[in-house]
Design a protein around this motif. Structure first.
Motif, PDB file in Angstrom:
ATOM      1  N   THR A 283       1.656  14.564  -8.001  1.00 15.84           N
ATOM      2  CA  THR A 283       1.025  13.311  -8.397  1.00 15.84           C
ATOM      3  C   THR A 283      -0.438  13.576  -8.697  1.00 15.84           C
ATOM      4  N   VAL A 405       6.809  -3.199  -7.700  1.00 16.42           N
ATOM      5  CA  VAL A 405       6.092  -2.021  -7.210  1.00 16.42           C
ATOM      6  C   VAL A 405       5.353  -1.291  -8.313  1.00 16.42           C
ATOM      7  N   GLY A 406       4.306  -0.596  -7.931  1.00 16.80           N
ATOM      8  CA  GLY A 406       3.661   0.343  -8.842  1.00 16.80           C
ATOM      9  C   GLY A 406       2.244  -0.010  -9.207  1.00 16.80           C
ATOM     10  N   ASP A 430       6.269  -8.149  -3.148  1.00 22.32           N
ATOM     11  CA  ASP A 430       5.343  -7.261  -3.836  1.00 22.32           C
ATOM     12  C   ASP A 430       5.063  -6.131  -2.862  1.00 22.32           C
ATOM     13  N   ASP A 522      -7.213   3.056  -2.525  1.00 20.08           N
ATOM     14  CA  ASP A 522      -7.177   1.689  -3.060  1.00 20.08           C
ATOM     15  C   ASP A 522      -8.168   0.812  -2.308  1.00 20.08           C
ATOM     16  N   ILE A 534      -4.047  -6.170  -2.558  1.00 19.50           N
ATOM     17  CA  ILE A 534      -4.557  -4.905  -3.100  1.00 19.50           C
ATOM     18  C   ILE A 534      -5.378  -5.227  -4.346  1.00 19.50           C
ATOM     19  N   ARG A 548       0.729   6.774 -12.255  1.00 20.19           N
ATOM     20  CA  ARG A 548      -0.607   7.150 -11.844  1.00 20.19           C
ATOM     21  C   ARG A 548      -1.109   8.357 -12.637  1.00 20.19           C
TER      22      ARG A 548
HETATM   23  C1  WT7 Z   1      -0.719   3.655  -6.465  1.00 20.18           C
HETATM   24  C2  WT7 Z   1       0.316   4.638  -6.020  1.00 20.18           C
HETATM   25  C3  WT7 Z   1       4.551   3.253  -4.842  1.00 20.18           C
HETATM   26  C4  WT7 Z   1       5.435   3.747  -5.845  1.00 20.18           C
HETATM   27  C5  WT7 Z   1       4.966   3.699  -7.254  1.00 20.18           C
HETATM   28  C6  WT7 Z   1       3.574   4.203  -7.495  1.00 20.18           C
HETATM   29  C7  WT7 Z   1      -0.723   1.379  -6.990  1.00 20.18           C
HETATM   30  C8  WT7 Z   1       1.518   0.705  -6.083  1.00 20.18           C
HETATM   31  C9  WT7 Z   1       1.229  -1.418  -5.766  1.00 20.18           C
HETATM   32  C10 WT7 Z   1       1.265  -2.812  -5.487  1.00 20.18           C
HETATM   33  C11 WT7 Z   1      -0.969  -2.937  -6.128  1.00 20.18           C
HETATM   34  C12 WT7 Z   1       0.029  -0.876  -6.239  1.00 20.18           C
HETATM   35  C13 WT7 Z   1      -1.837   1.681  -6.007  1.00 20.18           C
HETATM   36  C14 WT7 Z   1      -1.374   2.934  -5.318  1.00 20.18           C
HETATM   37  N1  WT7 Z   1       0.246   0.446  -6.440  1.00 20.18           N
HETATM   38  N2  WT7 Z   1       2.123  -0.409  -5.690  1.00 20.18           N
HETATM   39  N3  WT7 Z   1       2.377  -3.401  -5.043  1.00 20.18           N
HETATM   40  N4  WT7 Z   1       0.148  -3.522  -5.678  1.00 20.18           N
HETATM   41  N5  WT7 Z   1      -1.066  -1.639  -6.424  1.00 20.18           N
HETATM   42  O1  WT7 Z   1       3.292   5.343  -6.731  1.00 20.18           O
HETATM   43  O2  WT7 Z   1       2.225   6.848  -8.415  1.00 20.18           O
HETATM   44  O3  WT7 Z   1       1.891   7.196  -5.951  1.00 20.18           O
HETATM   45  O4  WT7 Z   1       0.820   5.280  -7.156  1.00 20.18           O
HETATM   46  O5  WT7 Z   1      -0.094   2.626  -7.242  1.00 20.18           O
HETATM   47  O6  WT7 Z   1      -3.023   1.899  -6.706  1.00 20.18           O
HETATM   48  O7  WT7 Z   1      -2.406   3.700  -4.756  1.00 20.18           O
HETATM   49  P1  WT7 Z   1       2.062   6.252  -7.074  1.00 20.18           P
END
Ligand code: WT7
Length: 679
Positions: A283, A405-406, A430, A522, A534, A548
């Motif tokens: 990642t 998610v995401g 969420d 975050d 968030i 990401r």
């Molecule tokens: C980043 C993580 C978790 C699996 C998919 C992404 C953002 C993720 C949310 C949410 C606001 C979110 C954050 C986090 N993020 N879910 N529900 N509300 N922001 O995984 O690629 O590791 O990314 O995604 O910024 O740090 P990842």
């Protein structure tokens, strides 16, 4: 099953009443909970008490859950040994188990013919169902193929495939023999794939000839061929035939289905230590090189299974529909490991939200009778632009929980999902989490019966999660209605253990800014009611359609062009993708063919990283804003790009503030040109 349930009910009636703090008799010589504590007592506590217990007595909470929910070859003798300051995280010490046994064999014993996977193939109506027995046999054959080709415990295997039963079997086959899988999203370029294979020193690659998505064919094998040229560690490439089109097979290539058919469908599972590696998943961070996030066996599996059950209210007989790709952590935790550990029926979605039309998700929900639908805000934002009839014409009465998610979900998408898709009757969760956290950390559920869910908010910490907000000086912000850096104050079983090959980087990235805490990267706000919202990344990471990406990675790719001495990339708002990369590039003196150079830059990012990483905006500037010590001030670029007033904010720390006016002028010309083009 029925007998077991009755037994549990009886036990719970005679058990001690619910209450916070350590529960149940403790064994004199150790802190291990008594067997059966989870099943008979803890799992019946009200959520509030269970949460309190999970943070005040993690040994009791996680120890009993691990003992009762997982099958062990050897029991663990200590629940945890964690010290966040040094990034030392170990759970269930001394225990041995096999993840594939927990995801397959235990279910085959009780219900071999239950459907484990429904492969929702690209072409609607052509789904394929795979039972637990079939998945176990397929996994064993694939495990035997890997073994017979020299893959051993601890070896790394890259999986470069779209979501499919064989991709799942490849992951589980690695788990069966103790090999470490690293799934690479099949949208990444050959160079990105090669970089990951090299970093992990993979011995083998599992792929397929072509991918099929949205009616189009994608030549995955060609990408792998190009990648492995620079990967001397790879001894074999196993190629599955997703399509009937012929594949040119080279020296390293092994036809997967063919060799599987001559292997026995049984393979003894390797007993693995709780903390042996299960997988790596690469990642992006705020520096150029992707990080190989390390997850291990028992803690990860327990955390994904518990969150899968509680966050989504998963029950026996449900069809769990997480539409993520296996190339991301969501696919690992909520397409594969969590659901399979819980004996669920899990959907593998190969297609896109708009193929063959914008009703695809809901037609699938109707046809497969999906109970939980878990997707990404970017897809919802795309779909809500179409007429609601694309949703309404399908029967969605099977849905019970909706999940997002995401990235932060905006109010419009949340309300559309909740009221149009869910007819206002399904809880919408969420879920906030990260590749590093292994599973969901903040989500509206579980909560006490009837507890409200506020729109577009992750709200409540999951069991064992202690969110903390920290201020700029590292001070803990107490009380409500405060915003700060989102950190987690206590280790939990699902969290990452390291960055592959670079534990110092792990400590530096997550445990140094706020010593004693896991730092998420975050920002968040804690509301008057103590709920978490968030607010987005506080580092140089951007989120494109829920994927990401580090801005430094894109900059590194751009800077490889001989005409580009330097560049700076920021995230720019986009109404469907959430964010897109906006690149500020400095070109060498005398470069005249700007258009051609910009096109080359687009291609460069696409080949170095992936198509989705290609900047949507390019602005050629003479200089970048820098501090006296030479650090690029992206904050100013962000302001110039996004503020309609053109106010760059505080520029006093700039080495030469006049650069800002140059950039503002260049940006004004750029927006004028775009407006002109649109006309
Ligand atoms: C980043 C993580 C978790 C699996 C998919 C992404 C953002 C993720 C949310 C949410 C606001 C979110 C954050 C986090 N993020 N879910 N529900 N509300 N922001 O995984 O690629 O590791 O990314 O995604 O910024 O740090 P990842």
């Amino acid at each position: 099953m029925a007998a077991q349930r009755l037994f549990r009910t009886l036990l719970s009636r005679s058990g001690t009443g619910p209450g916070p703090g350590p529960a149940g008799p403790r064994r004199a010589s150790s802190s291990l909970p008594a067997p059966g504590t989870w099943s008979s007592r803890l799992s019946r506590l009200p959520h509030r008490d269970l949460y309190r217990l999970s943070v005040t007595d993690p040994d009791q909470f996680w120890g009993s859950a691990a003992a009762d929910r997982l099958r062990w070859v050897e029991p663990f003798h200590r629940v945890r040994d964690c010290e966040l300051r040094s990034g030392r995280i170990s759970w269930f010490l001394g225990g041995k188990l096999n993840v594939s046994v927990n995801c397959l064999d235990v279910h085959v014993e009780t219900h071999p013919d239950r459907v484990a996977l429904i492969w929702e193939r690209d072409e609607p109506g052509t789904e394929v169902k795979v039972t637990y027995r079939e998945l176990l046999e397929t996994t064993c054959r694939l495990a035997n193929v890997l073994k017979s080709h020299g893959v051993q415990k601890g070896d790394r295997v890259a999986v470069y495939m779209p979501v499919s039963p064989l991709a799942v079997a490849a992951m589980l086959a690695c788990a069966r023999i103790g090999a470490v899988h690293t799934v690479v999203f099949a949208g990444f370029s050959s160079e990105a794939l090669a970089g990951r294979i090299q970093d992990a020193q993979c011995k083998a690659v599992v792929t397929c000839n072509q991918g099929v998505r949205g009616g189009r064919l994608i030549d995955l094998k060609a990408t792998v061929d190009a990648a492995v040229k620079s990967c001397p560690s790879v001894q074999h490439v196993f190629v599955s035939q997703r399509t009937e089109n012929p594949t040119v097979m080279g020296q390293l290539d092994v036809p997967l289905e063919e060799v599987m058919s001559s292997q026995p469908p049984v393979c003894p599972p390797e007993p693995l230590d709780s903390e042996d590696l299960l997988f790596l998943l690469y990642t992006s961070g705020s520096t150029g090189k992707p990080k190989g996030i390390v997850h291990t066996q028992a803690g990860y599996l327990l955390y994904t299974s518990l969150t899968h059950q509680y966050v989504f209210d998963h029950r026996d007989g449900d069809v769990f529909g997480c539409v993520a790709d296996v190339g991301w952590i969501t696919g690992h935790s909520y397409v594969v490991y969590g659901p399979l550990c819980n004996g669920a029926t899990t959907v593998l979605f190969e297609s896109t939200p708009v193929y063959p039309d914008p009703g695809r998700y809901w037609e699938t929900v109707q046809r497969l009778r999906i109970s939980q639908f878990y997707g990404a805000p970017t897809a919802l934002r795309l779909l809500l632009k179409y007429d609601d009839s694309w949703v309404k014409k399908y029967d969605r009465s099977s849905l019970r929980t909706l999940g997002s998610v995401g990235e932060p979900i905006n109010h419009e998408a949340w309300h559309w999902f909740h009221s149009v898709v869910g007819d206002g009757r399904c809880p919408l969760v969420d879920t906030w989490w990260q590749t590093e956290t292994g599973g969901v950390c903040i989500a509206p559920r579980p909560a006490e019966e009837g507890a409200p869910i506020l729109p577009a908010m992750a709200m409540r910490p999951f069991f064992g999660i202690q969110p903390e907000l920290l201020g700029e000086k590292g001070e803990r912000l107490s009380g409500d209605d405060v915003s700060g850096a989102l950190c987690i104050g206590q280790a939990w079983p699902g969290m990452a253990r390291s960055i592959y090959g670079d534990h110092d980087r792990f400590v530096e990235a997550y445990f140094t800014a706020f010593p004693g805490y896991y730092c998420t990267g975050d920002g968040a706000h804690r509301s008057n009611h103590g709920f978490y919202q968030i607010t987005g990344r506080i580092d140089d990471v951007i989120n494109i359609s829920g994927h990401r990406l580090g801005t430094a990675e894109i900059e590194d790719a751009l800077d490889e062009h001989p005409a580009v001495p330097e560049s700076a990339v920021i995230g720019f708002p986009h109404d469907i993708k959430g964010e897109v990369p906006f690149a500020f590039v400095v070109l060498k003196d005398g470069v005249s063919e700007r258009g051609a150079v910009l096109q080359q830059l687009r291609e460069l990012v696409s080949t170095k990283i992936a198509k989705y990483a290609v900047p949507e905006h390019f602005l050629v500037v003479r200089r970048l804003p820098k501090t006296r010590s030479g650090k690029i001030m992206r904050r100013i670029l962000r302001k110039v790009a996004t503020e309609t007033t053109g106010d760059p904010g505080d520029v006093s720390t700039l080495d030469d503030p006049s650069v800002v006016k140059e950039i503002i002028d260049a940006h004004r010309r750029y927006t004028e040109q775009r407006a002109e083009k649109k006309k």
